[in-house]
Design a protein around this motif. Structure first.
Motif, mmCIF file in Angstrom:
data_model
loop_
_atom_site.group_PDB
_atom_site.id
_atom_site.type_symbol
_atom_site.label_atom_id
_atom_site.label_comp_id
_atom_site.label_asym_id
_atom_site.label_seq_id
_atom_site.Cartn_x
_atom_site.Cartn_y
_atom_site.Cartn_z
ATOM 1 N N PRO A 126 0.805 -1.232 0.000
ATOM 2 C CA PRO A 126 0.000 0.000 0.000
ATOM 3 C C PRO A 126 0.836 1.279 0.000
ATOM 4 C CG PRO A 126 -0.809 -1.553 1.641
ATOM 5 C CD PRO A 126 0.502 -2.086 1.153
ATOM 6 N N GLY A 127 2.118 1.186 0.318
ATOM 7 C CA GLY A 127 2.973 2.369 0.334
ATOM 8 C C GLY A 127 3.490 2.772 -1.022
ATOM 9 N N ASN A 128 3.245 1.963 -2.032
ATOM 10 C CA ASN A 128 3.760 2.256 -3.370
ATOM 11 C C ASN A 128 2.635 2.727 -4.297
ATOM 12 O OD1 ASN A 128 6.401 1.450 -2.773
ATOM 13 N ND2 ASN A 128 5.961 -0.689 -3.259
ATOM 14 N N LEU A 129 2.839 3.879 -4.920
ATOM 15 C CA LEU A 129 1.922 4.331 -5.960
ATOM 16 C C LEU A 129 2.465 4.013 -7.351
ATOM 17 C CD1 LEU A 129 0.705 7.805 -4.646
ATOM 18 C CD2 LEU A 129 -0.485 5.611 -4.589
ATOM 19 N N MET A 130 3.696 3.545 -7.390
ATOM 20 C CA MET A 130 4.324 3.191 -8.664
ATOM 21 C C MET A 130 4.736 1.739 -8.635
ATOM 22 S SD MET A 130 7.628 4.823 -10.584
ATOM 23 C CE MET A 130 8.705 3.740 -11.550
ATOM 24 N N GLY A 131 4.247 0.977 -9.596
ATOM 25 C CA GLY A 131 4.623 -0.412 -9.759
ATOM 26 C C GLY A 131 5.359 -0.612 -11.070
#
Length: 488
Positions: free
Chosen positions: A328-333
């Motif tokens: 959930p802490g990543n907005l970029m995958g």
């Protein structure tokens, strides 16, 4: 995240079926590069059956003439999708590499709410407009307009925001009384097949009204655009493919809706709060790894503050969290595929060859050896006519340009064959609005405002597309207007 629930079958004529030839194609997780399952590889015969089912359902049932029934079915579909939101969320993360945090917004939750908005619009819509009495040529005549569905709609959707775009087409098309064949991108088939299964098992939508055909073959999608039994094609994807869709539809003069590419500019005026401008730019370019047509991929800074803004941007992005989309802490995958990653890396190299300075990133991150990741990348000193300032990259790559005042900033922003979105930032809202009014785009933000919503029409100028999706305007894309004159 829970385990991914697979739906390998297509929906054709009200039945969940495998491909007629028994074939299947692999579904890959872009965060790992590994296969997570397979999906029915639909054939020309399958598409033919889906088109025939949709044609028969439109011509032979009362679907088109019963708005109240359609509204009930759409609300059943919304309820079923909402109850299965976690299943859909897991599929989005697994097959699209969508950061789970984004599924609580534009990737899933907001589109599910938007389906209810569409149902409400159809429930209250004025299907007939009375134009009153006139006497053309002395003939007393009562005139009125009747809105009617187009007929059979082919919906072709991309992989970047699959559930959002599937629903943005299927919802209004069905609400307007059309029947639909949905052809999703082969990179993200399960969000569509799960939609089909829930429609078949949890709603009263008649057989043939909604069909879902998955296929790895481009010719199956082309078949949908060429068939004379299809009255309208609604396509979201690249501008190059949009041109092909338009050409294919021309033979039968079918209506073609196109939502295509973008190369949108974030313009910071010389009085702008640079922290706000840089923060918006960093968020935009890393959201879903820059895989969005309306993402702001050009940052246009005042020349007098260029180095200050560039340094602030690089420092902001240097520690930006990215990686596993299930975190959930990543907005970029990841990017969607190895092919897309190679394309993005190739465009970065082109930018450097044409004189851009790679101020940050530019390669594959060492700490993410699996999957299809690219580092957040800043290209500085970009000329407005350079390839990376003109081409849609569809990756986490930001081109930074300098402007010499408001007029020059407008010129740079409009120096594009696209015209989808944009943003203007200034300490003066009036000044920002004045600049925004001169930028030729279908949507634009002033000082960070958000245009996204079920009730807001979305689309672009020039080669960003034809028509609008969402809002009343998007709903009416799926309606014909019949003018009726009755002797009074």
């Amino acid at each position: 995240m829970p385990d991914v629930e697979r739906e390998e079958r297509m929906l054709i004529g009200g039945r969940l079926v495998p491909a007629s030839g028994g074939g299947a194609f692999p579904n890959l997780n872009p965060a790992t590069g590994r296969e997570i399952g397979v999906t029915a590889d639909g054939t020309a015969a399958d598409m033919d059956a889906a088109i025939a089912a949709a044609r028969a359902a439109f011509d032979g049932t009362g679907w088109a003439d019963d708005p109240a029934f359609r509204v009930r079915c759409l609300r059943q579909l919304q309820e079923a999708l909402t109850e299965n939101a976690e299943t859909l969320r897991a599929a989005l993360v697994a097959e699209a590499g969508a950061p789970v945090a984004l599924t609580h917004g534009a990737q899933l939750d907001i589109p599910l709410e938007g389906l209810g908005w569409v149902a409400g619009l159809a429930e209250d819509y004025a299907w007939v407009t009375d134009l009153g009495i006139a006497e053309p040529y002395g003939i007393r005549t009562h005139r009125y307009l009747r809105r009617e569905p187009f007929g059979v709609v082919g919906a072709i959707t991309p992989w970047n925001f699959p559930m959002q775009i599937n629903l943005a087409k299927v919802g209004p098309a069905l609400a307007a009384g059309n029947t639909v064949i949905l052809k999703p991108a082969p990179d993200t088939p399960w969000t569509a097949t799960l939609l089909g299964r829930l429609a078949a098992e949890r709603t009263d939508i008649p057989p043939g009204v909604l069909n879902v055909v998955t296929s790895s073959r481009h010719e199956v999608g082309r078949q949908l655009t060429e068939d004379e039994r299809v009255d309208m094609v609604s396509f979201t994807g690249s501008t190059a493919t949009g041109r092909a869709v338009m050409r294919a539809g021309a033979a039968s003069i079918k209506k073609v809706f196109l939502e295509l590419g973008g190369k949108s500019a974030l313009v910071a005026l010389d009085d702008a709060n640079l922290k706000k401008a840089v923060g918006n730019a960093a968020f935009q370019i890393t959201t879903h790894a820059g895989q969005g047509c309306a993402i702001l991929t050009r940052l246009v800074l005042p020349r007098s503050r260029y180095e200050e803004g560039l340094e602030m941007l690089v420092e902001t992005l240097r520690g930006w969290p990215y990686g596993d989309p299930a975190d959930p802490g990543n907005l970029m995958g990841p990017l969607i595929s190895e092919r897309q990653r190679e394309r993005v890396l190739g465009l970065i190299a082109t930018g450097a060859r044409e004189g851009a300075r790679v101020a940050l990133g530019g390669g594959v991150p060492d700490h993410l050896p699996g999957g299809f990741y690219v580092e957040p990348t800043v290209l500085a000193d970009v000329h407005p006519d350079a390839t990376v300032a003109q081409e849609e990259i569809f990756g986490p790559v930001l081109a930074v340009l300098a402007h010499d005042g408001d007029d020059d900033a407008v010129r740079i922003a409009n120096n594009s064959r696209y015209g989808l979105s944009g943003m203007v930032i200034s300490e003066s809202a009036e000044r920002a609005r004045a600049v925004a009014d001169r930028i030729r785009t279908g949507t634009i933000s002033v000082n960070g405002g958000l245009f996204y919503g079920a009730d807001v029409p979305f689309g672009g100028y020039r080669q960003s597309g034809v028509g609008r999706e969402s809002g009343v305007a998007g709903f009416e894309e799926y309606l014909e207007i019949k003018s009726i004159a009755e002797a009074a």
